[in-house]
Design a protein around this motif. Structure first.
Motif, short mmCIF file in Angstrom:
data_model
loop_
_atom_site.label_atom_id
_atom_site.label_comp_id
_atom_site.label_asym_id
_atom_site.label_seq_id
_atom_site.Cartn_x
_atom_site.Cartn_y
_atom_site.Cartn_z
N PHE A 77 22.88 40.93 50.99
CA PHE A 77 23.78 39.83 50.33
C PHE A 77 23.96 38.91 51.54
O PHE A 77 24.24 39.10 52.81
N HIS A 78 23.87 37.58 51.00
CA HIS A 78 23.97 36.49 51.93
C HIS A 78 25.39 35.57 51.94
O HIS A 78 25.73 34.78 52.65
N ILE A 79 26.05 36.12 50.87
CA ILE A 79 27.41 35.23 50.67
C ILE A 79 28.43 36.37 50.70
O ILE A 79 28.25 37.52 50.35
N GLY A 80 29.65 36.01 50.73
CA GLY A 80 30.86 36.65 50.59
C GLY A 80 31.22 37.30 49.31
O GLY A 80 30.83 36.73 48.17
N PRO A 81 32.46 37.96 48.87
CA PRO A 81 32.49 38.38 47.57
C PRO A 81 33.48 37.33 46.57
O PRO A 81 33.65 37.70 45.70
N MET A 82 34.04 36.20 47.37
CA MET A 82 35.00 35.33 46.55
C MET A 82 34.48 34.87 45.64
O MET A 82 34.89 34.64 44.39
N PRO A 83 33.03 34.16 45.45
CA PRO A 83 32.49 33.76 44.15
C PRO A 83 32.47 34.76 43.05
O PRO A 83 32.73 34.49 41.85
N ALA A 84 32.14 35.89 43.48
CA ALA A 84 32.39 36.91 42.25
C ALA A 84 33.65 37.13 41.99
O ALA A 84 33.80 37.58 40.58
N ILE A 85 34.55 37.41 42.98
CA ILE A 85 36.01 37.53 42.46
C ILE A 85 36.55 36.19 41.40
O ILE A 85 37.29 36.50 40.44
N TYR A 86 36.16 34.77 41.69
CA TYR A 86 36.53 33.89 41.08
C TYR A 86 35.92 33.90 39.60
O TYR A 86 36.63 33.63 38.47
N ALA A 87 34.91 34.46 39.72
CA ALA A 87 33.94 34.39 38.20
C ALA A 87 34.49 35.66 37.39
O ALA A 87 34.52 35.33 36.16
N SER A 88 35.11 36.69 37.98
CA SER A 88 35.81 37.79 37.39
C SER A 88 37.14 37.37 36.50
O SER A 88 37.51 38.06 35.57
#
Length: 302
Positions: free
Chosen positions: A163-174
Motif C-alpha cells: 500500500f502506497h497511501i494511508g487509510p484516510m481515503p478509504a475511511i472517507y469513502a466508507s
C-alpha cells in the motif's frame, strides 16, 4: 527476526488463514445444502431466490478465490495484480448485492410499497457510484497499491500487496455507505415500531417475521460497518497476525451471514402454521396482511 524469517512467518500465516477460510465456507455450504434444495430448487422462484443464489454462489467463489490468492497456490506476479483487482471489484459487487437484499426486504415489510422501492433504489445508485470510484481510486492505480513477489527460497514464492497511501481515503469513502445502511436500519425500526403499536392495540402478539427482518437489518448493519472498518484498516501497517485475522473475518463472515439470513427466514416460514405457506414469502398473507385480515384468514381455515 530477519527479513527472510519474517517473510516465511507471513507465508505460514497466510496459508493457515486460507485453509481456515476454505474449511469454514465448505462446512457452511454443506450445513445449508439440504435447506437450499428444499427452499430453492424445489420451490417457486422469486426475486429473493435469485438474490440468494447470487450471494451464495458468488460468495463461495469469492471466498475460495481470496483464500487461494497470495500464497496457498503460487500465482505469477505477471497476473497476480490483475487477479487482485478482480477480487477487490468482486467484493464491491457482493456488498451491493447484499444491499439489494436489504432493500427488497424493506419493500416486503412495507406492504410492497413501489414508492419506497423506487426511492431506495434511487438513493442506492450514488452508493454504487461510490463503490466504483473507490475501486478505481484505491485498488486500480499502481500509485495507490501494487503487488510484490516475495522469494523465500527458489521453490517457495508468494505475492503480497504493498500500500502506497494511508487509510484516510478509504475511511472517507466508507462514510456514505455507512450512512445509507443507517437509513435502512431506521426505516426497518420505524416499521417495527408501527407494527408493535398496532399489535398492542389489538392485544395480539407481534409478527415474528417483522421482528426477524428488522433484527437481521441491524445484524447486517453491524456486519457491513465492521467490513468498512476492516477495508480501511487494510491500508494501515498492521502486524502480520492482526492483518491475517482481519482477512479471515472479511473473507468468511459476509459470505456466511448474508445467505444464512435469507435461508433462516424461509426456514421459519416453511415451518409456520400459515395457510399460504406454499406461496413465495413476499406474497404470503400471514405476514403482509393487516392484523384483522390475517386473523380472519387463519380463523377461516380452522
Amino acid at each position: 527476526m530477519s527479513e527472510l524469517e519474517e517473510s516465511f512467518y507471513a507465508l505460514n500465516w497466510n496459508n493457515s488463514i486460507s485453509v481456515a477460510v476454505i474449511t469454514l465456507i465448505s462446512y457452511e455450504y454443506m450445513l445449508q445444502f439440504e435447506k437450499e434444495v428444499t427452499y430453492v430448487w424445489q420451490r417457486q422462484w422469486s426475486v429473493m431466490t435469485y438474490l440468494y443464489l447470487a450471494v451464495r454462489y458468488f460468495g463461495i467463489f469469492l471466498a475460495i478465490f481470496g483464500a487461494c490468492w497470495g500464497g496457498l497456490f503460487y500465482i505469477p506476479e505477471a497476473v497476480s495484480y490483475g487477479m487482485f483487482l478482480l477480487m477487490q471489484w468482486s467484493y464491491s459487487v457482493y456488498y451491493c448485492l447484499a444491499e439489494v437484499v436489504l432493500i427488497w426486504r424493506l419493500y416486503a415489510i412495507y406492504n410492497q410499497s413501489k414508492l419506497l422501492l423506487y426511492v431506495l433504489l434511487g438513493l442506492f445508485l450514488p452508493i454504487i457510484a461510490i463503490y466504483i470510484a473507490m475501486d478505481i481510486f484505491l485498488w486500480s492505480r499502481p500509485s495507490a497499491i501494487s503487488v510484490q513477489e516475495i522469494t523465500i527460497t527458489p521453490d517457495i514464492k508468494y505475492c503480497t500487496t504493498v500500500f502506497h497511501i494511508g487509510p484516510m481515503p478509504a475511511i472517507y469513502a466508507s462514510i456514505p455507505v455507512i450512512c445509507f445502511d443507517i437509513f435502512l436500519v431506521i426505516l426497518a425500526i420505524i416499521v417495527l415500531g408501527k407494527h408493535l403499536r398496532e399489535r398492542k392495540e389489538l392485544r395480539m402478539k407481534p409478527n415474528a417475521y417483522v421482528i426477524m427482518i428488522v433484527r437481521y437489518h441491524v445484524i447486517y448493519f453491524v456486519l457491513n460497518l465492521a467490513s468498512q472498518i476492516i477495508m480501511a484498516m487494510l491500508w494501515d501497517d498492521l502486524p502480520t497476525v492482526a492483518m491475517n485475522l482481519v482477512l479471515l473475518f472479511n473473507d468468511t463472515s459476509p459470505f456466511i451471514i448474508v445467505p444464512r439470513l435469507i435461508m433462516s427466514i424461509w426456514d421459519t416460514h416453511a415451518n409456520d402454521n400459515c395457510v399460504n405457506v406454499s406461496t413465495t414469502f413476499e406474497d404470503c398473507v400471514c405476514w403482509t396482511s393487516p392484523p384483522r385480515l390475517e386473523q380472519h384468514e387463519m380463523d377461516s381455515r380452522v
